[in-house]
Design a protein around this motif. Structure first.
Motif, PDB file in Angstrom:
ATOM      1  N   LEU A  71       0.836  -1.197   0.000  1.00  0.00           N
ATOM      2  CA  LEU A  71       0.000   0.000   0.000  1.00  0.00           C
ATOM      3  C   LEU A  71       0.873   1.250   0.000  1.00  0.00           C
ATOM      4  CD1 LEU A  71      -2.984   0.982   0.322  1.00  0.00           C
ATOM      5  CD2 LEU A  71      -2.618   0.886   2.785  1.00  0.00           C
ATOM      6  N   ALA A  72       0.504   2.221  -0.803  1.00  0.00           N
ATOM      7  CA  ALA A  72       1.220   3.499  -0.831  1.00  0.00           C
ATOM      8  C   ALA A  72       0.362   4.582  -0.189  1.00  0.00           C
ATOM      9  CB  ALA A  72       1.552   3.893  -2.265  1.00  0.00           C
ATOM     10  N   ASP A  73       0.991   5.387   0.655  1.00  0.00           N
ATOM     11  CA  ASP A  73       0.367   6.590   1.199  1.00  0.00           C
ATOM     12  C   ASP A  73       1.095   7.752   0.542  1.00  0.00           C
ATOM     13  OD1 ASP A  73      -0.365   8.864   2.623  1.00  0.00           O
ATOM     14  OD2 ASP A  73      -0.519   7.776   4.525  1.00  0.00           O
ATOM     15  N   GLY A  80       3.646   0.669   2.572  1.00  0.00           N
ATOM     16  CA  GLY A  80       3.354  -0.326   3.596  1.00  0.00           C
ATOM     17  C   GLY A  80       3.333  -1.725   3.014  1.00  0.00           C
ATOM     18  N   PHE A  81       4.162  -2.594   3.561  1.00  0.00           N
ATOM     19  CA  PHE A  81       4.248  -3.987   3.134  1.00  0.00           C
ATOM     20  C   PHE A  81       3.458  -4.852   4.118  1.00  0.00           C
ATOM     21  CE2 PHE A  81       8.094  -1.965   1.533  1.00  0.00           C
ATOM     22  CZ  PHE A  81       8.174  -2.439   0.236  1.00  0.00           C
ATOM     23  N   PHE A  82       2.514  -5.633   3.627  1.00  0.00           N
ATOM     24  CA  PHE A  82       1.729  -6.526   4.470  1.00  0.00           C
ATOM     25  C   PHE A  82       2.494  -7.836   4.607  1.00  0.00           C
ATOM     26  CE2 PHE A  82      -1.171  -3.296   3.670  1.00  0.00           C
ATOM     27  CZ  PHE A  82      -2.369  -3.490   4.340  1.00  0.00           C
ATOM     28  N   PRO A 109     -10.411   0.027  -0.319  1.00  0.00           N
ATOM     29  CA  PRO A 109     -10.788  -1.283  -0.848  1.00  0.00           C
ATOM     30  C   PRO A 109      -9.754  -1.710  -1.893  1.00  0.00           C
ATOM     31  CG  PRO A 109     -12.181   0.431  -1.795  1.00  0.00           C
ATOM     32  CD  PRO A 109     -11.342   1.086  -0.736  1.00  0.00           C
ATOM     33  N   PRO A 110      -9.647  -2.996  -2.143  1.00  0.00           N
ATOM     34  CA  PRO A 110      -8.611  -3.450  -3.071  1.00  0.00           C
ATOM     35  C   PRO A 110      -8.847  -3.041  -4.513  1.00  0.00           C
ATOM     36  CG  PRO A 110      -9.856  -5.314  -2.175  1.00  0.00           C
ATOM     37  CD  PRO A 110     -10.361  -4.092  -1.507  1.00  0.00           C
ATOM     38  N   TYR A 111     -10.046  -2.547  -4.837  1.00  0.00           N
ATOM     39  CA  TYR A 111     -10.373  -2.243  -6.228  1.00  0.00           C
ATOM     40  C   TYR A 111     -10.271  -0.760  -6.598  1.00  0.00           C
ATOM     41  CZ  TYR A 111     -14.776  -1.625  -3.731  1.00  0.00           C
ATOM     42  OH  TYR A 111     -15.725  -1.263  -2.809  1.00  0.00           O
ATOM     43  N   ARG A 112      -9.899   0.102  -5.640  1.00  0.00           N
ATOM     44  CA  ARG A 112      -9.723   1.528  -5.977  1.00  0.00           C
ATOM     45  C   ARG A 112      -8.911   2.226  -4.900  1.00  0.00           C
ATOM     46  NH1 ARG A 112     -12.815   4.143  -2.400  1.00  0.00           N
ATOM     47  NH2 ARG A 112     -14.834   3.283  -1.883  1.00  0.00           N
ATOM     48  N   ILE A 120      -0.317  -0.515  -4.517  1.00  0.00           N
ATOM     49  CA  ILE A 120       0.686  -0.781  -5.548  1.00  0.00           C
ATOM     50  C   ILE A 120       0.517  -2.235  -5.975  1.00  0.00           C
ATOM     51  CG2 ILE A 120       3.132  -0.862  -6.119  1.00  0.00           C
ATOM     52  CD1 ILE A 120       3.598   1.150  -3.825  1.00  0.00           C
ATOM     53  N   VAL A 121       0.361  -3.109  -4.991  1.00  0.00           N
ATOM     54  CA  VAL A 121       0.044  -4.522  -5.206  1.00  0.00           C
ATOM     55  C   VAL A 121      -1.176  -4.811  -4.346  1.00  0.00           C
ATOM     56  CG1 VAL A 121       0.839  -6.917  -5.048  1.00  0.00           C
ATOM     57  CG2 VAL A 121       2.506  -5.088  -5.505  1.00  0.00           C
ATOM     58  N   PRO A 122      -2.365  -4.896  -4.954  1.00  0.00           N
ATOM     59  CA  PRO A 122      -3.554  -5.163  -4.134  1.00  0.00           C
ATOM     60  C   PRO A 122      -3.563  -6.604  -3.643  1.00  0.00           C
ATOM     61  CG  PRO A 122      -4.142  -5.060  -6.456  1.00  0.00           C
ATOM     62  CD  PRO A 122      -2.680  -4.733  -6.368  1.00  0.00           C
ATOM     63  N   PRO A 123      -4.252  -6.857  -2.532  1.00  0.00           N
ATOM     64  CA  PRO A 123      -4.375  -8.239  -2.076  1.00  0.00           C
ATOM     65  C   PRO A 123      -5.137  -9.046  -3.122  1.00  0.00           C
ATOM     66  CG  PRO A 123      -5.793  -6.785  -0.792  1.00  0.00           C
ATOM     67  CD  PRO A 123      -4.987  -5.916  -1.696  1.00  0.00           C
TER      68      PRO A 123
END
Length: 164
Positions: A71-73, A80-82, A109-112, A120-123
């Motif tokens: 995730l990018a902020d 952020g790396f999960f 949400p993972p779609y937007r 950057i890489v959605p789940p």
């Protein structure tokens, strides 16, 4: 991603909410993000943007391993790396923030995207996360590259120098 994959990724991500149904409704009806608790299904390692993007590029270079959700902020300039939850984990380094049990993170949400937050890489809904060791090695390599590229103390980067 197919609609089925999107649906699975929404279910997987919303499972971390205290009320998954309310979380999904918030995503469907709103344009924002939801606060999700880290430490149960995943932790997040938040790093400075330049370090994170370079580390992600290194992770992508391994054809046998697909990076986990990232995730990018854009406002905070962080990535952020999960990764799997690990209460004993000790991530050390300048600007690293480990978000585990008791921490909350705003997640679109993972779609937007939602404001400055974007995947950057959605789940993908399978539960794949960044392996901690692979992430650590990529961050070390990225940090080494950044140190080499950094101008000596007191010297301006080439783009900021004034013509003589």
């Amino acid at each position: 991603m197919t609609n089925l994959m999107w649906a699975r990724s929404v279910e997987w991500l919303a499972a971390a909410a205290t009320n998954p149904g309310a979380c999904k409704r918030q995503w469907d009806q709103g344009s924002g993000s939801a606060l999700l608790e880290a430490g149960r299904y995943w932790d997040v390692l938040s790093v400075p943007e330049q370090l994170g993007l370079l580390a992600l590029d290194i992770l992508w270079s391994d054809p046998l391993q697909v990076p986990g959700p990232t995730l990018a902020d854009c406002a905070a300039r962080r990535v952020g790396f999960f990764l799997p939850p690990d209460p004993a984990s000790r991530w050390e380094g300048s600007g690293l923030r480990h978000l585990g049990k008791g921490s909350w993170i705003a997640v679109p949400p993972p779609y937007r995207s939602a404001g400055p937050l974007e995947w950057i890489v959605p789940p993908d809904g399978t539960g794949v996360l960044h392996p901690a060791l692979s992430l650590e090695l990529a961050l070390r390599q990225a940090n080494g590259t950044l140190v080499v590229l950094e101008p000596p103390a007191g010297e301006q980067p080439p783009a900021a120098r004034r013509p003589g």
